[in-house]
Design a protein around this motif. Structure first.
Motif: not given
Length: 178
Positions: A146-153
């Motif tokens: 989740y954290d990586v998804l948010v940062r990437t987006a």
């Protein structure tokens, strides 16, 4: 709505929403999305950060904040009930799509939400000065983090923050060929 109710029941805690927009508070958004990411093997799901570009400059006072809430409410309605929509940081919201049929279908869904939001709020003078920028990260690419998804987006939104028109930007990965 039944699907959202089921998602809310799975986290077993207090479900908090913004009383005006109806979107999930950040803590609830985090809990539901993390649960959905970890609960089962996701075939293809994605997380979008949607930034309302220019809102920080245009909307300063309480009356202006209501206009921003109106925009977020419209986006929430037009994103429909098959995704989890919650608070982001600043003038942004998060949308988690637990089942993505294709990159094209997701792009169309987001572009339609932007278009219908603009149409429904055509009487709001400031709408012509705002831009919607969506950064979309696909979960398989980041192993359901989740954290990586948010940062990437969010980083995709930053990279495209100066786009002249509304835009939907995807993380570059061969896996989007679904």
């Amino acid at each position: 709505r039944e699907q959202r109710h089921q998602w809310e029941n799975t986290i077993g805690g207090i479900v908090e929403t913004d009383p005006v927009t109806g979107i999930y508070r950040a803590k609830t958004m985090d809990a539901i999305t993390r649960y959905l990411l970890s609960s089962r093997e996701q075939k293809s799901c994605a997380l979008a950060v949607i930034v309302i570009g220019g809102a920080d400059q245009l909307f300063a006072g309480k009356q202006q904040m209501q206009k921003e809430k109106d925009i977020i409410t419209a986006l929430h309605v037009f994103l429909d009930t098959d995704c989890v929509v919650g608070e982001g940081t600043g003038s942004s919201i998060l949308a988690f799509f637990p089942e993505v049929k294709s990159k094209t279908a997701l792009r169309q869904k987001l572009e339609n939400a932007f278009y219908y939001t603009r149409m429904s709020l055509s009487g709001v003078e400031e709408m012509k000065y705002l831009r919607f920028t969506a950064g979309v990260a696909w979960s398989r690419e980041y192993h359901n983090s989740y954290d990586v998804l948010v940062r990437t987006a969010a980083s995709l939104c930053t990279m495209h923050s100066s786009d002249a028109m509304d835009s939907v930007n995807f993380s570059e990965d061969y896996s989007w060929n679904i």
